[in-house]
Design an enzyme around this catalytic site. Structure first.
Site, PDB file in Angstrom:
ATOM      1  N   GLY A  11      -7.798   8.030   8.052  1.00 50.85           N
ATOM      2  CA  GLY A  11      -9.060   8.766   7.917  1.00 50.85           C
ATOM      3  C   GLY A  11      -8.890  10.255   8.120  1.00 50.85           C
ATOM      4  N   GLY A  16      -2.710   5.520   5.806  1.00 48.83           N
ATOM      5  CA  GLY A  16      -3.398   4.347   5.274  1.00 48.83           C
ATOM      6  C   GLY A  16      -2.477   3.322   4.635  1.00 48.83           C
ATOM      7  N   LYS A  59     -11.666   1.921  -3.774  1.00 48.80           N
ATOM      8  CA  LYS A  59     -12.984   2.496  -4.048  1.00 48.80           C
ATOM      9  C   LYS A  59     -12.959   3.993  -4.361  1.00 48.80           C
ATOM     10  CE  LYS A  59     -15.574  -0.766  -1.167  1.00 48.80           C
ATOM     11  NZ  LYS A  59     -16.488  -0.893  -0.006  1.00 48.80           N
ATOM     12  N   ARG A  72       3.566   4.143  15.168  1.00 44.88           N
ATOM     13  CA  ARG A  72       2.871   5.227  15.872  1.00 44.88           C
ATOM     14  C   ARG A  72       3.502   5.514  17.239  1.00 44.88           C
ATOM     15  NH1 ARG A  72      -3.433   3.915  14.151  1.00 44.88           N
ATOM     16  NH2 ARG A  72      -3.428   5.277  12.322  1.00 44.88           N
TER      17      ARG A  72
END
Length: 396
Positions: free
Chosen positions: A376, A353, A202, A36
């Site tokens: 996110g 992610g 998930k 980053r």
């Protein structure tokens, strides 16, 4: 969506506030992944080269109480930036007050300053995270222009992005602009055919993404732990594999509506325990033993997914195909990485992610058109949601 970018601004002699994303992993005060920081450098360098005075803001981790501050200071980031830029980056160990104001006033053209972790303001009333109007106005008063280059927090309405932007002319930094073009482009104006690959643990994390991508993509390939909820919806035996019982009906409804637009794995690697030392078998998804857990897609699935990718003009990938942290269950994720990397004529995008971490750690970072820095934020963008941090950037 046409937003101003940093090169649209007259920067010389101006104090330019920059919201960067330096929320990097650290261990014992050492940065363990500087991606980053590296991604923020082009914007910082450009402003400095144009004669702007650069004032950097970022958060680091979650600051809930006073005791969190010692381990979550941005001081190591200032030191790392100084090395990468080959010039001193002034670090101010506070988020407001005379020390900060004096340091900013003392900057010469091309000089760079980093403000302490913006979330230190959360210890007393979550002023940063709740976009306290007084704090946003105060920070805005410290500069002439605002550049938002932190896509990783674009889905959050904080004082250091939306708060500052509501008081100053605001442009996207080069990284933010790239994210808008690539991730936003998938949603708003994709070059078809589009193939989406979704993995991770998930279904619940990806409901909005799956639903929205089914409107956009020609094929949606589903792997990882989330695929076993879909197999359960088909009435298959999934053994001890990951299952979200309350999402089985959703998965069944999706499969009924989407038909062959959704492509599921055909084989998987199973074992009795979550370990690299476990005995592994490759079985059909129709033959998962009742006492074993599926932890990666198998080689036939990798080949199937490769076939589905052929001819795609746009590919977006979010989520690993298995437990890639364990080398024996990383082959599915590696196979997908390789398959996408080989598509030289396609626009290939990783939506942040774990899949971004996997591609970078496996050495494929340069083989993709774009690897998002926002987990996110990428997911919410792919869901078709409006991101406050993007919305608050001035239109051209």
């Amino acid at each position: 969506m046409t937003k101003k970018i940093v090169s649209d601004l007259d920067l010389k002699g101006k104090t330019v506030l920059v919201r960067a994303d330096f929320n990097v992993p650290m261990k014992d005060g050492e940065i363990t992944d500087d991606n980053r920081i590296v991604q923020a450098l082009p914007t910082i360098k450009y402003i400095a080269e144009q004669g702007g005075k650069v004032v950097l803001f970022s958060h680091l981790g979650k600051v809930k109480e006073e005791s969190d501050k010692a381990s979550l200071s941005l001081k190591p980031v200032a030191a790392d930036l100084s090395k990468k830029l080959s010039k001193e980056v002034v670090f101010v160990p506070t988020t407001r007050g005379e020390q900060l104001e004096t340091a900013i006033k003392g900057l010469d053209e091309g000089e760079i300053l980093l403000v302490e972790n913006t979330r230190f303001e959360d210890v007393d009333g979550k002023k940063e995270s709740k976009n306290d109007s007084e704090l946003g106005e105060y920070w805005a008063s410290l500069g002439d222009l605002f550049v938002n280059d932190a896509f990783g927090t674009a889905h959050r309405e904080h004082a250091s992005n939306v708060g500052i932007a509501s008081h100053l002319e605001t442009a996207a930094g080069y990284l933010m602009d790239k994210e808008i073009k690539y991730i936003g482009g998938v949603v708003e104006n994709p070059d078809k055919p589009v193939v989406a690959i979704l993995g991770g643990a998930k279904v619940s994390d990806k409901i909005g993404v799956i639903t929205n991508l089914l409107k956009i993509a020609d094929k949606v390939l589903i792997g990882g732990g989330m695929s076993y909820t879909f197999f359960k919806a088909q009435g298959k035996e999934i053994g001890q594999s990951l299952l979200e019982e309350d999402k089985v009906d959703f998965a069944k409804d999706l499969l009924d509506r989407a038909g062959d637009q959704i492509v599921l794995p055909v084989d998987c690697k199973v074992a009795k325990e979550f370990s690299n030392d476990a005995e592994i078998s490759v079985v059909s998804v129709d033959d998962i033993p009742a006492d074993q857990e599926a932890m990666d897609v198998g080689p036939k699935t990798v080949e199937l997914f490769k076939e589905q990718l052929q001819g795609a003009h746009t590919v977006v990938w979010n989520g690993p195909m298995g437990v890639f942290e364990l080398s024996n269950f990383a082959k599915g994720t590696i196979g997908i990485c390789e398959a996408i990397a080989e598509l030289k004529d396609a626009n290939t995008i990783i939506g942040g992610g774990d899949s971004a971490a996997a591609a970078i750690s496996l050495g494929y970072a340069d083989d993709f058109s774009h690897i998002s820095t926002g987990g996110g934020a990428s997911l919410e963008y792919l869901e078709g949601k409006t991101l406050p941090g993007v919305e608050s950037i001035s239109d051209k």
